[in-house]
Design a protein around this motif. Sequence first.
Motif, short mmCIF file in Angstrom:
data_model
loop_
_atom_site.label_atom_id
_atom_site.label_comp_id
_atom_site.label_asym_id
_atom_site.label_seq_id
_atom_site.Cartn_x
_atom_site.Cartn_y
_atom_site.Cartn_z
N GLY A 114 40.59 37.71 31.71
CA GLY A 114 39.49 38.67 31.75
C GLY A 114 39.20 39.12 33.17
O GLY A 114 39.46 38.40 34.14
N LEU A 115 38.64 40.30 33.31
CA LEU A 115 38.44 40.90 34.62
C LEU A 115 37.02 40.76 35.15
O LEU A 115 36.66 41.42 36.12
CB LEU A 115 38.82 42.39 34.56
N TYR A 116 36.21 39.89 34.55
CA TYR A 116 34.83 39.70 35.00
C TYR A 116 34.77 38.49 35.93
O TYR A 116 34.81 37.33 35.50
CB TYR A 116 33.91 39.55 33.79
N LEU A 117 34.67 38.75 37.24
CA LEU A 117 34.95 37.74 38.25
C LEU A 117 33.94 36.61 38.30
O LEU A 117 34.32 35.46 38.58
CB LEU A 117 35.04 38.41 39.62
N THR A 118 32.65 36.88 38.08
CA THR A 118 31.66 35.82 38.26
C THR A 118 31.83 34.70 37.25
O THR A 118 31.38 33.58 37.50
CB THR A 118 30.23 36.37 38.17
N TYR A 119 32.48 34.98 36.13
CA TYR A 119 32.66 33.92 35.14
C TYR A 119 33.53 32.79 35.69
O TYR A 119 33.28 31.62 35.44
CB TYR A 119 33.27 34.46 33.86
N ARG A 126 23.36 29.84 34.10
CA ARG A 126 22.33 30.75 34.61
C ARG A 126 22.72 31.33 35.98
O ARG A 126 22.27 32.40 36.35
CB ARG A 126 21.00 30.03 34.71
N ARG A 127 23.52 30.58 36.71
CA ARG A 127 23.94 31.06 38.03
C ARG A 127 24.75 32.35 37.93
O ARG A 127 24.76 33.15 38.86
CB ARG A 127 24.76 29.98 38.74
N ARG A 128 25.42 32.54 36.81
CA ARG A 128 26.20 33.76 36.67
C ARG A 128 25.29 34.99 36.63
O ARG A 128 25.58 36.02 37.22
CB ARG A 128 27.07 33.72 35.42
N LEU A 155 36.39 43.80 37.77
CA LEU A 155 37.26 43.93 38.92
C LEU A 155 37.48 45.38 39.36
O LEU A 155 37.44 45.66 40.57
CB LEU A 155 38.59 43.23 38.67
N PRO A 156 37.71 46.35 38.47
CA PRO A 156 37.85 47.73 38.95
C PRO A 156 36.61 48.23 39.69
O PRO A 156 36.73 49.00 40.65
CB PRO A 156 38.09 48.52 37.67
N VAL A 157 35.42 47.78 39.27
CA VAL A 157 34.18 48.18 39.97
C VAL A 157 34.15 47.55 41.36
O VAL A 157 33.83 48.21 42.35
CB VAL A 157 32.95 47.76 39.15
N VAL A 158 34.48 46.26 41.44
CA VAL A 158 34.48 45.56 42.72
C VAL A 158 35.49 46.19 43.68
O VAL A 158 35.24 46.34 44.87
CB VAL A 158 34.78 44.07 42.51
N HIS A 177 35.61 35.69 45.51
CA HIS A 177 36.22 35.37 44.21
C HIS A 177 37.74 35.22 44.32
O HIS A 177 38.46 35.46 43.35
CB HIS A 177 35.86 36.45 43.21
N ARG A 178 38.21 34.82 45.49
CA ARG A 178 39.65 34.66 45.73
C ARG A 178 40.30 33.76 44.71
O ARG A 178 41.40 34.04 44.21
CB ARG A 178 39.85 34.10 47.14
N ARG A 179 39.66 32.66 44.35
CA ARG A 179 40.26 31.71 43.41
C ARG A 179 40.32 32.28 42.00
O ARG A 179 41.30 32.06 41.28
CB ARG A 179 39.48 30.40 43.45
N GLY A 180 39.29 33.00 41.59
CA GLY A 180 39.34 33.64 40.29
C GLY A 180 40.45 34.67 40.21
O GLY A 180 41.14 34.79 39.18
N LEU A 181 40.65 35.43 41.27
CA LEU A 181 41.73 36.41 41.30
C LEU A 181 43.09 35.73 41.21
O LEU A 181 44.00 36.22 40.54
CB LEU A 181 41.64 37.23 42.59
N GLU A 182 43.22 34.59 41.87
CA GLU A 182 44.47 33.83 41.80
C GLU A 182 44.73 33.38 40.37
O GLU A 182 45.87 33.45 39.87
CB GLU A 182 44.39 32.63 42.73
#
Length: 267
Positions: A114-119, A126-128, A155-158, A177-182
């Motif tokens: 999925g492309l939603y990085l904060t997840y 709640r932190r999300r 991700l396209p928005v970011v 969000h480097r680790r999520g992108l990885e």
Amino acid sequence: MSPLPNSVRGYPPPATVRTRVKAALRRPHRSAAPLTPEEEETRALLLRLMSLLLQYPDASLTAARPVLTATVGALPPSPAAERLAAFTQWFAGQEPDALERHYVETFDLRRRSGLYLTYYLHGDTRRRGMALLTLAQRYRATGWDTDGGELPDHLPVVLEYASLAGPRAGEAPLRLHRRGLELIHHALADGGSPYRHVLAALLTLLPPATEADLKAVAELAAQGPPAEDVGLDPYGAGEFAPPGAFVPPRQAPPTVMPPPSTPEGSR
């Protein structure tokens, strides 16, 4: 051991200093030389292209494939440009309905990519929500307002924000969000999706992953992001993943293609 001289009293204890020095040595070297205006322009164009190529391939985007392919082909040589060229070669040769099916299967059904990085950083906690709010406030503080069609961590928005706001402030959310992108890149590569080339291109623009990053990505892949019981069961049993597997969020809105932008990348 003799007492510390007055000149260093009040500084962190030696153990803390050693820890910080070790961490600094593990960080990738960064050149102090700023980017030239031409380099900044090319970098912004790369990010804008990535933003477009990661959006849902509706009629507007598929009609723009010749322009996108030509733009990628005219980029100065770089690892990122090479990766994008590999993607656009595939992208330009597919039937529109096949592109749509592949996109949905890749980003909407295979929830690991999925492309939603904060997840990936905060999970179902709640932190999300606070992270999403902080990201939206960052956009507004720099005078940029999204069209509201997607969550601010899509991700396209970011990527579009990064292309507009510049390498320092604009790319800060990507570095965060480097680790999520990885992890997304690994999932796309494991699934054999050509979209892996777009994520690989993006990763070439970010600081290289450290050993700590790679370890955290492996743990995230094995255990999933943080969880928190908030009185809801938004994911059910996770029909696309076995018990205990990483199950990213389902509650994200459908992918929406933003309105066509000007050549400079603004909406």
